[in-house]
Design a protein around this motif. Structure first.
Motif, PDB file in Angstrom:
ATOM      1  N   ARG A 107       0.838  -1.208   0.000  1.00  0.00           N
ATOM      2  CA  ARG A 107       0.000   0.000   0.000  1.00  0.00           C
ATOM      3  C   ARG A 107       0.866   1.250   0.000  1.00  0.00           C
ATOM      4  NH1 ARG A 107      -1.630   3.956   2.951  1.00  0.00           N
ATOM      5  NH2 ARG A 107      -0.465   3.266   4.762  1.00  0.00           N
ATOM      6  N   LEU A 108       1.916   1.252   0.817  1.00  0.00           N
ATOM      7  CA  LEU A 108       2.816   2.408   0.850  1.00  0.00           C
ATOM      8  C   LEU A 108       3.533   2.584  -0.487  1.00  0.00           C
ATOM      9  CD1 LEU A 108       4.328   2.017   4.433  1.00  0.00           C
ATOM     10  CD2 LEU A 108       2.689   3.738   3.641  1.00  0.00           C
ATOM     11  N   LYS A 109       3.864   1.464  -1.119  1.00  0.00           N
ATOM     12  CA  LYS A 109       4.520   1.522  -2.426  1.00  0.00           C
ATOM     13  C   LYS A 109       3.576   2.149  -3.460  1.00  0.00           C
ATOM     14  CE  LYS A 109       6.490  -2.298  -3.435  1.00  0.00           C
ATOM     15  NZ  LYS A 109       6.713  -3.682  -3.913  1.00  0.00           N
ATOM     16  N   MET A 110       2.325   1.714  -3.455  1.00  0.00           N
ATOM     17  CA  MET A 110       1.351   2.264  -4.412  1.00  0.00           C
ATOM     18  C   MET A 110       1.105   3.747  -4.146  1.00  0.00           C
ATOM     19  SD  MET A 110       0.811  -0.101  -6.414  1.00  0.00           S
ATOM     20  CE  MET A 110       1.681  -1.627  -6.206  1.00  0.00           C
ATOM     21  N   GLN A 111       1.071   4.103  -2.875  1.00  0.00           N
ATOM     22  CA  GLN A 111       0.882   5.511  -2.516  1.00  0.00           C
ATOM     23  C   GLN A 111       2.065   6.343  -3.013  1.00  0.00           C
ATOM     24  OE1 GLN A 111       0.656   6.177   1.697  1.00  0.00           O
ATOM     25  NE2 GLN A 111      -0.464   8.091   1.449  1.00  0.00           N
ATOM     26  N   ALA A 112       3.275   5.837  -2.857  1.00  0.00           N
ATOM     27  CA  ALA A 112       4.466   6.558  -3.329  1.00  0.00           C
ATOM     28  C   ALA A 112       4.451   6.662  -4.852  1.00  0.00           C
ATOM     29  CB  ALA A 112       5.728   5.845  -2.855  1.00  0.00           C
ATOM     30  N   LEU A 113       4.061   5.588  -5.532  1.00  0.00           N
ATOM     31  CA  LEU A 113       3.987   5.641  -6.995  1.00  0.00           C
ATOM     32  C   LEU A 113       2.947   6.655  -7.462  1.00  0.00           C
ATOM     33  CD1 LEU A 113       4.330   1.841  -7.801  1.00  0.00           C
ATOM     34  CD2 LEU A 113       5.951   3.644  -8.408  1.00  0.00           C
ATOM     35  N   MET A 114       1.814   6.704  -6.754  1.00  0.00           N
ATOM     36  CA  MET A 114       0.769   7.664  -7.115  1.00  0.00           C
ATOM     37  C   MET A 114       1.281   9.095  -6.914  1.00  0.00           C
ATOM     38  SD  MET A 114      -3.149   7.896  -5.707  1.00  0.00           S
ATOM     39  CE  MET A 114      -2.673   8.274  -4.037  1.00  0.00           C
ATOM     40  N   GLU A 115       1.978   9.339  -5.804  1.00  0.00           N
ATOM     41  CA  GLU A 115       2.521  10.681  -5.544  1.00  0.00           C
ATOM     42  C   GLU A 115       3.595  11.043  -6.568  1.00  0.00           C
ATOM     43  OE1 GLU A 115       3.822  10.440  -1.515  1.00  0.00           O
ATOM     44  OE2 GLU A 115       1.779  10.499  -0.718  1.00  0.00           O
ATOM     45  N   ASN A 116       4.445  10.078  -6.927  1.00  0.00           N
ATOM     46  CA  ASN A 116       5.476  10.335  -7.941  1.00  0.00           C
ATOM     47  C   ASN A 116       4.852  10.653  -9.290  1.00  0.00           C
ATOM     48  OD1 ASN A 116       7.490   9.940  -6.103  1.00  0.00           O
ATOM     49  ND2 ASN A 116       7.913   7.837  -6.732  1.00  0.00           N
ATOM     50  N   ASP A 117       3.787   9.936  -9.640  1.00  0.00           N
ATOM     51  CA  ASP A 117       3.094  10.184 -10.909  1.00  0.00           C
ATOM     52  C   ASP A 117       2.476  11.582 -10.906  1.00  0.00           C
ATOM     53  OD1 ASP A 117       2.250   9.398 -13.498  1.00  0.00           O
ATOM     54  OD2 ASP A 117       0.246   8.940 -12.707  1.00  0.00           O
ATOM     55  N   LEU A 118       1.882  11.952  -9.786  1.00  0.00           N
ATOM     56  CA  LEU A 118       1.279  13.285  -9.673  1.00  0.00           C
ATOM     57  C   LEU A 118       2.353  14.366  -9.805  1.00  0.00           C
ATOM     58  CD1 LEU A 118      -1.256  14.994  -9.068  1.00  0.00           C
ATOM     59  CD2 LEU A 118      -0.662  14.788  -6.648  1.00  0.00           C
ATOM     60  N   LYS A 119       3.491  14.166  -9.166  1.00  0.00           N
ATOM     61  CA  LYS A 119       4.593  15.142  -9.279  1.00  0.00           C
ATOM     62  C   LYS A 119       5.112  15.215 -10.714  1.00  0.00           C
ATOM     63  CE  LYS A 119       6.231  14.744  -4.551  1.00  0.00           C
ATOM     64  NZ  LYS A 119       7.291  14.217  -3.679  1.00  0.00           N
ATOM     65  N   ALA A 120       5.204  14.060 -11.368  1.00  0.00           N
ATOM     66  CA  ALA A 120       5.683  14.046 -12.752  1.00  0.00           C
ATOM     67  C   ALA A 120       4.720  14.806 -13.664  1.00  0.00           C
ATOM     68  CB  ALA A 120       5.857  12.621 -13.246  1.00  0.00           C
ATOM     69  N   VAL A 121       3.420  14.638 -13.457  1.00  0.00           N
ATOM     70  CA  VAL A 121       2.423  15.349 -14.270  1.00  0.00           C
ATOM     71  C   VAL A 121       2.497  16.836 -13.989  1.00  0.00           C
ATOM     72  CG1 VAL A 121      -0.063  15.685 -14.580  1.00  0.00           C
ATOM     73  CG2 VAL A 121       0.884  13.377 -14.549  1.00  0.00           C
ATOM     74  N   GLU A 122       2.610  17.211 -12.713  1.00  0.00           N
ATOM     75  CA  GLU A 122       2.718  18.630 -12.377  1.00  0.00           C
ATOM     76  C   GLU A 122       3.984  19.238 -12.980  1.00  0.00           C
ATOM     77  OE1 GLU A 122       2.548  18.660  -8.128  1.00  0.00           O
ATOM     78  OE2 GLU A 122       0.351  18.527  -8.083  1.00  0.00           O
ATOM     79  N   ASN A 123       5.069  18.510 -12.925  1.00  0.00           N
ATOM     80  CA  ASN A 123       6.330  18.978 -13.499  1.00  0.00           C
ATOM     81  C   ASN A 123       6.202  19.138 -15.009  1.00  0.00           C
ATOM     82  OD1 ASN A 123       9.006  19.770 -13.468  1.00  0.00           O
ATOM     83  ND2 ASN A 123       9.748  17.683 -13.779  1.00  0.00           N
ATOM     84  N   HIS A 124       5.572  18.168 -15.667  1.00  0.00           N
ATOM     85  CA  HIS A 124       5.369  18.235 -17.114  1.00  0.00           C
ATOM     86  C   HIS A 124       4.508  19.449 -17.477  1.00  0.00           C
ATOM     87  CE1 HIS A 124       4.697  16.947 -21.232  1.00  0.00           C
ATOM     88  NE2 HIS A 124       3.393  17.096 -21.034  1.00  0.00           N
ATOM     89  N   LEU A 125       3.436  19.667 -16.752  1.00  0.00           N
ATOM     90  CA  LEU A 125       2.564  20.825 -17.031  1.00  0.00           C
ATOM     91  C   LEU A 125       3.304  22.136 -16.779  1.00  0.00           C
ATOM     92  CD1 LEU A 125      -0.836  19.600 -15.541  1.00  0.00           C
ATOM     93  CD2 LEU A 125      -0.196  19.793 -17.956  1.00  0.00           C
TER      94      LEU A 125
END
Length: 147
Positions: A107-125
């Motif tokens: 669960r913690l791994k999935m949460q970290a992956l979700m946060e990393n994906d969100l940061k990557a999208v924000e960075n891309h935008l």
């Protein structure tokens, strides 16, 4: 680019698994407590019946003595079975605890992956917005130089 929803779904699945494992652990703990109580009651019964056997005189009949021995033997067998069930229960609880730790790590791994994906999208935008602002600044500079 947008945030992938797969990580949130996987995290929810891990949460559901954790909830189920915690529920199973609670039931297993209640069962173990019940078995421990049964073991204590059987131990008490064994002590009482042994005391009765000592308290009896040799004048009791052969039939009563035989019945008492059979009853004591059955109590001992029942106690051994309860002890085996307690051992199985402890083993089951250990397995549930291990599965719970693994599910929590997942669960913690999935949460970290979700946060990393969100940061990557924000960075891309942010980079895309910066690139469009740079392009707009270059265009304004070129117009100012042409005029």
């Amino acid at each position: 680019m947008k945030v992938r929803s797969c990580w949130a779904v996987l995290e929810r699945r891990c949460e559901q698994l954790l909830t189920q494992l915690r529920s199973d652990t609670g039931q297993a703990q209640r069962l173990r407590e019940s078995l421990l109580g049964s073991q204590q009651r059987l131990d008490q019964m064994l002590l009482e019946y042994r005391a009765q056997a000592v308290g009896r005189s040799n004048s009791t009949g052969m039939s009563a003595t035989l019945n008492h021995r059979q009853f004591m033997a059955r109590l001992v067998l029942l106690r051994e079975r309860v002890v085996q069930d307690i051992a199985k229960s402890n083993s089951h609880l250990a397995g549930l605890e291990q599965r719970t730790r693994k599910a929590e790590a997942d669960r913690l791994k999935m949460q970290a992956l979700m946060e990393n994906d969100l940061k990557a999208v924000e960075n891309h935008l942010r980079l895309r917005e910066q690139a469009s602002m740079d392009a707009l600044g270059v265009m304004q500079f070129n117009r100012a130089g042409a005029a």
